[in-house]
Scaffold this active site. Structure first.
Site, short mmCIF file in Angstrom:
data_model
loop_
_atom_site.label_atom_id
_atom_site.label_comp_id
_atom_site.label_asym_id
_atom_site.label_seq_id
_atom_site.Cartn_x
_atom_site.Cartn_y
_atom_site.Cartn_z
N HIS A 184 43.80 38.77 38.03
CA HIS A 184 43.37 37.41 38.37
C HIS A 184 43.50 37.22 39.87
O HIS A 184 44.28 37.86 40.52
CB HIS A 184 44.24 36.37 37.66
CG HIS A 184 44.01 36.34 36.20
ND1 HIS A 184 44.68 37.16 35.33
CD2 HIS A 184 43.16 35.59 35.45
CE1 HIS A 184 44.25 36.92 34.10
NE2 HIS A 184 43.33 35.97 34.14
N ASP B 234 39.27 38.23 36.95
CA ASP B 234 38.89 36.87 36.56
C ASP B 234 39.26 36.00 37.74
O ASP B 234 40.41 35.59 37.90
CB ASP B 234 39.65 36.44 35.29
CG ASP B 234 39.20 37.20 34.06
OD1 ASP B 234 38.34 38.07 34.17
OD2 ASP B 234 39.74 36.90 32.97
#
Length: 193
Positions: free
Chosen positions: A193, A47
């Protein structure tokens, strides 16, 4: 009635709360949280944004001969289309992670706002890459009754995860790797992330 009604009300609300906040809950529609065990590997998902960290992530993946799917935020992609094109050019997947990433309220979006978050990101990513994403990751993994219709209409499948290191909140590499390693198995979907 309140002695029977109150526990029933709490039970119903508990189920709805679980379906909303649990990333792997299928209450509001299908969600992929693992690949088949015979897949023989793991799916690395990031992400990412895109962000200032994207070029370094791409270089690191290249150095290890690894591929990943980048779940991107539409508004951030619009601001940095060259990074989105770089991700695709290096052979990584591009996926939908909402248009504005409304972290504090994604779980509470109504039908119009939910559709807008998903479809606006989809249009933006397709405009940049020429290809419509097929994967969607809900913001913070949350869902509600309004997430399934736009996913179905846009041909998107919702993806959660089965291994997570909490790297967005913990900068200690050893702890992050240990958390991920504890959940690694064939078919794992790794969230970074």
């Amino acid at each position: 009635g309140w002695m029977a009604g109150l526990p029933a009300l709490m039970a119903v609300h508990g189920v709805l709360l679980w379906g909303t906040l649990s990333p792997n809950a299928r209450l509001f529609g299908p969600v992929l949280s693992r690949l088949p065990h015979d897949a023989g590997g793991v799916w690395l998902t990031i992400d990412d944004g895109p962000s200032d960290d994207t070029p370094a992530l791409l270089d690191l993946l290249d150095a290890h001969g690894a591929k990943a799917t980048f779940f991107l935020v539409g508004a951030r992609a619009a601001a940095r289309p060259e990074l989105v094109r770089a991700i695709a050019a290096r052979g990584h997947g591009i996926a939908n992670h909402s248009h504005t990433h409304p972290q504090a309220r994604f779980w509470a979006l109504g039908p119009r706002a939910m559709r807008s978050e998903i479809s606006d990101c989809q249009r933006q990513l397709e405009a940049i890459t020429g290809t419509a994403p097929v994967w969607f990751r809900a913001v913070v993994g949350h869902a509600n009754p309004f997430v399934s219709a736009p996913l179905r209409d846009l041909g998107l499948a919702r993806v959660a995860w089965s291994a997570r290191g909490y790297d967005a909140v913990d900068g200690d590499v050893t702890r992050v790797v240990d958390r991920i390693a504890a959940d690694l198995a064939p078919g794992a979907i790794v969230l970074l992330h």
